[in-house]
Design a protein around this motif. Sequence first.
Motif, short mmCIF file in Angstrom:
data_model
loop_
_atom_site.label_atom_id
_atom_site.label_comp_id
_atom_site.label_asym_id
_atom_site.label_seq_id
_atom_site.Cartn_x
_atom_site.Cartn_y
_atom_site.Cartn_z
N UNK A 11 0.93 -1.28 0.17
CA UNK A 11 0.04 0.16 -0.05
C UNK A 11 0.75 1.30 -0.11
N UNK A 12 1.96 1.33 0.75
CA UNK A 12 2.69 2.39 0.74
C UNK A 12 3.50 2.72 -0.37
N UNK A 13 3.90 1.91 -1.46
CA UNK A 13 4.54 1.98 -2.42
C UNK A 13 3.69 2.13 -3.79
N UNK A 14 2.48 2.35 -3.92
CA UNK A 14 1.73 2.74 -4.95
C UNK A 14 1.80 3.74 -5.60
N UNK A 15 2.10 3.81 -7.17
CA UNK A 15 2.53 4.88 -7.95
C UNK A 15 3.88 5.47 -7.29
N UNK A 16 4.75 4.88 -6.73
CA UNK A 16 6.10 5.36 -6.37
C UNK A 16 7.08 4.81 -7.24
N UNK A 17 8.11 5.48 -7.45
CA UNK A 17 9.20 4.86 -8.21
C UNK A 17 9.80 3.66 -7.68
N UNK A 18 10.04 2.76 -8.64
CA UNK A 18 10.55 1.37 -8.02
C UNK A 18 11.80 1.57 -7.50
N UNK A 19 12.24 0.56 -6.49
CA UNK A 19 13.54 0.47 -6.02
C UNK A 19 14.17 -0.78 -6.29
N UNK A 20 15.37 -1.02 -6.10
CA UNK A 20 16.06 -2.32 -6.31
C UNK A 20 15.50 -3.37 -5.53
N UNK A 21 15.28 -3.13 -4.28
CA UNK A 21 14.91 -4.08 -3.33
C UNK A 21 13.91 -3.43 -2.34
N UNK A 22 13.08 -4.42 -1.87
CA UNK A 22 12.04 -3.84 -0.64
C UNK A 22 12.17 -4.97 0.48
N UNK A 23 12.11 -4.63 1.79
CA UNK A 23 11.94 -5.32 2.79
C UNK A 23 10.99 -4.98 3.84
N UNK A 24 10.04 -6.01 4.42
CA UNK A 24 9.18 -5.54 5.46
C UNK A 24 8.87 -6.60 6.20
N UNK A 25 8.54 -6.33 7.54
CA UNK A 25 8.55 -7.51 8.57
C UNK A 25 7.05 -7.22 9.42
N UNK A 26 6.57 -8.44 9.91
CA UNK A 26 5.36 -8.51 10.69
C UNK A 26 5.60 -9.59 11.53
N UNK A 27 4.84 -9.50 12.65
CA UNK A 27 4.87 -10.40 13.71
C UNK A 27 4.08 -11.83 13.44
N UNK A 28 4.75 -13.09 13.74
CA UNK A 28 4.07 -14.27 13.61
C UNK A 28 2.89 -14.31 14.78
N UNK A 29 1.77 -15.10 14.59
CA UNK A 29 0.97 -15.72 15.33
C UNK A 29 1.39 -15.88 16.80
N UNK A 30 0.78 -15.20 17.62
CA UNK A 30 1.31 -15.49 18.83
C UNK A 30 2.56 -15.11 19.24
N UNK A 31 2.87 -14.11 18.48
CA UNK A 31 4.19 -13.54 18.51
C UNK A 31 5.39 -14.48 18.48
N UNK A 32 5.34 -15.67 17.94
CA UNK A 32 6.38 -16.73 17.87
C UNK A 32 7.29 -16.56 16.74
N UNK A 33 7.85 -15.37 16.67
CA UNK A 33 8.76 -15.03 15.58
C UNK A 33 8.32 -13.70 14.78
N UNK A 34 9.29 -13.52 13.83
CA UNK A 34 8.93 -12.33 13.06
C UNK A 34 9.13 -12.84 11.54
N UNK A 35 8.21 -12.73 10.63
CA UNK A 35 8.25 -13.04 9.45
C UNK A 35 8.94 -11.36 8.67
N UNK A 36 9.88 -12.11 7.69
CA UNK A 36 10.54 -10.99 7.01
C UNK A 36 10.29 -11.09 5.56
N UNK A 37 10.13 -10.10 4.95
CA UNK A 37 9.84 -10.42 3.26
C UNK A 37 10.47 -9.37 2.83
N UNK A 38 10.92 -9.99 1.49
CA UNK A 38 11.69 -9.17 0.65
C UNK A 38 11.29 -9.57 -0.92
N UNK A 39 11.43 -8.21 -1.47
CA UNK A 39 11.09 -8.49 -3.08
C UNK A 39 11.70 -7.62 -3.67
#
Length: 340
Positions: free
Chosen positions: A293-321
């Motif tokens: 949602x944050x990158x709609x209609x913005x200039x592309x970058x070579x890499x993106x990274x984002x994180x969110x907590x897992x269910x019950x806070x049993x770790x953190x998922x890390x996403x790159x693209x």
Amino acid sequence: MQNPFENTGFSMASLTAAINLLPNRYGRLEQLNLFPVKPVRTRQIIVEEFAGRLNLLPTRAPGSPGTVGERGQRKLRSFVIPHIPHDDVVLPEEVQGLRAFGSETEMEAIGGVMARHLETMRNKHAITLEHLRMGALKGEILDADGSTLVDLFDEFDITAQSVPFEFSTATDNGQLKGACLELLGLMEDGLAGEFSTGLHVLCSPEFFRALTTHKEVKTAYQNWQQGAVLINDMRAGFSYSGITFEEYRGQASYVKADGTLGTRRFIAAGEAHAFPVGTVDTFATYFAPADFNETVNTLGQPLYAKQEPRKFDRGTDLHTQSNPLPMCHRPGVLIKLTSA
């Protein structure tokens, strides 16, 4: 208890900036800076071809009407930019014992764990980009499984060209010199008015060894460099007949359909691929924005990274693209060399 990954230092903007700041340690094509980065705002690009003609003007008698200039033909080609996501996870065990109450180094320690994951993920994206760029240099961009993403020769209605190098003939009969001159001629024709400062060839180890040990090339190089070939490592590139030849050993592992790992060489054994360097607009790497949602209609970058907590806070998922599309706007300059 507060989740340390909720700190603004682990936001999408911060992680994206961090992963793009990590050094790219893989890729000869990245070092050559052959594919300059061109960020775009959409997931599709349009390549426009303007085919003007340069023809001789006939003489006319004084007072006669002049010839009328013709307008060049325009062609539009559309390409979809590939989407390459890659995920990982930071488990609590990796930061266990680093959350002492009141510790001033807590975020630095967690940041170090995150940096290690980002660096590993960045390296995987880097070798993937090298694979895509090498495909663009060969005229056929391949996916990780070997399937074709874009065939530049088909898209631009161009027949792929190749030049054979007769290494089987051990005598110095000038055949390799003739092959180099043929290659230079084909390259100049394919440039179609584009500027170039030289011609570069990336060779498989087999092709490079056959070239540098052939009597014709070896003799010429020894005469030119006064025997430096005997003491220097020529694999980084040497010039012969106005062409720079360089050994290239790029390869990477990939997951086969049956789940096992395979290895793919970026240049097949006994082959080499030639391309011009110092051009103005022949090569480019287009980067599209991420599907956030944050990158709609913005200039592309070579890499993106984002994180969110897992269910019950049993770790953190890390996403790159990454959303890259290496492109050669003049596939006529892409010439394959074969051993014969």
